[in-house]
Design an enzyme around this catalytic site. Sequence first.
Site, PDB file in Angstrom:
ATOM      1  N   LYS A 108      32.642  51.987  28.573  1.00 11.47           N
ATOM      2  CA  LYS A 108      33.704  52.907  28.990  1.00 11.47           C
ATOM      3  C   LYS A 108      33.709  52.969  30.501  1.00 11.47           C
ATOM      4  CE  LYS A 108      36.608  55.681  26.805  1.00 11.47           C
ATOM      5  NZ  LYS A 108      37.024  55.467  25.405  1.00 11.47           N
TER       6      LYS A 108
HETATM    7  N1  GLU Z   1      40.313  53.742  24.788  1.00 14.26           N
HETATM    8  C1  GLU Z   1      40.442  53.398  23.416  1.00 14.26           C
HETATM    9  C2  GLU Z   1      39.315  53.995  22.595  1.00 14.26           C
HETATM   10  O1  GLU Z   1      38.713  54.977  22.991  1.00 14.26           O
HETATM   11  C3  GLU Z   1      40.618  51.901  23.205  1.00 14.26           C
HETATM   12  C4  GLU Z   1      39.500  51.046  23.710  1.00 14.26           C
HETATM   13  C5  GLU Z   1      39.816  49.553  23.664  1.00 14.26           C
HETATM   14  O2  GLU Z   1      40.875  49.183  23.184  1.00 14.26           O
HETATM   15  O3  GLU Z   1      38.986  48.803  24.139  1.00 14.26           O
HETATM   16  O4  GLU Z   1      39.039  53.570  21.511  1.00 14.26           O
END
Ligand code: GLU
Length: 419
Positions: A108
């Site tokens: 993240k």
């Molecule tokens: N931000 C989204 C999540 O929390 C998508 C993450 C992604 O597609 O890599 O799942």
Amino acid sequence: MNHNTDTNPLEIVSRQIDAVNEILQLPADEIAILKKPHRTLEVNFPVVMDDGHIEVFTGFRVQHSLVRGPAKGGIRYSPDVTREEVQALATWMTFKCAVVNLPYGGAKGGVIVDVTKLSERELERLTRRFTSEIGIIIGPDSDIPAPDMNTNAKIMGWMMDTYSMNKGYSIPGVVTGKPIELDGSLGRAAATGRGVSIVLNEFMKLKKQDLSRMRVAVQGYGNVGRWAARLIAALGGKVVAVSDIKGGIHNPDGLDLNDVENWVNEHKFLAGYPKARSISNAELLATECDVLVPAATEAVINRENAHTVQARFIIEGANGPTTPDAEDILVKKGTTIIPDILANAGGVIVSYFEWVQNIMTFFWDEDDINAKLTQALQRAFRDVEAIHEQYPGITYRQAAYVLALSRETKARRMRGIYP
Ligand code: GLU
């Protein structure tokens, strides 16, 4: 938010892992590994603002695990971003990818910034500089960012361009959630909300409940909440309330979502929508309804307000919206919670499809993508349900964690500890 023991994100992760380990009984050293993110990069970087002055921003990219494949996860822009928050969110990404069996670990990123205070050019400069700063650890084989809170396809396009310019050729697979014109995937924008509706539908089928008799309240009117509301309504659910950061609207007979959508497109916020009663966000969570979809941010359902929730079912569109103390209170009341790592996995699943299409340079049509998304979530739901039946009395969160943690630790054991 001022965090206490109930709402501190890393504390929440730690408590969730411990709760599952009562069932899994993993050795203490494996639990210790899971609780710590593999890598945390903090960057402080200057951005020239439009009036010529320089501001220094702080951002993070955290890779929680690289055991099952490249790290994967979104980037958020928010004044509330903290190192601990990003670390917790990266951990959830590891578990999310494992539950739906994608060949990824979790990551993240976040930048501490209030995007409402930036011009378009400032937003672009900040994005490009941040991408360059984290360019030392991201890449199509190592760590693949995507959109999250307050980031979108346009920002992903800038990230792809910046990374590619630094390498000297186009590398679309470095980031997902890109515009279609820049090798993004059809169906990606709706994917998280679509996933929420698919998981809810599977759950209703299992419980032999009729979705068209369900009154649904959705907190959050961003990319996830909007699509979730629309697609749940398309499956027959009656959406009686929605809200955004300023507050919400409620109509017990059901909202006309096309009309609401037109209002928001014109006025930016739900406030002032004439054909429904205005409510606060606290009232939305306490709305008389059957299904509550928290699709905004973490810890919105906590020990202070859990007793006000009337919904029988909570489907977590956001990451970490229910704290462990709140969950204890809700479980005692008989509320069933379908956890984030399953309920909102639709986004990362279609991100995976986008990455695969980028690597193959061969693109699928939208029906194909939606069918594959449905299949992946149905399979994950069945896998979680099987564990839920195997251990009577456990929650769906525990069942999803049992599946995720066993996949993650099995892979880690097979790889062994280097050197
Ligand atoms: N931000 C989204 C999540 O929390 C998508 C993450 C992604 O597609 O890599 O799942």
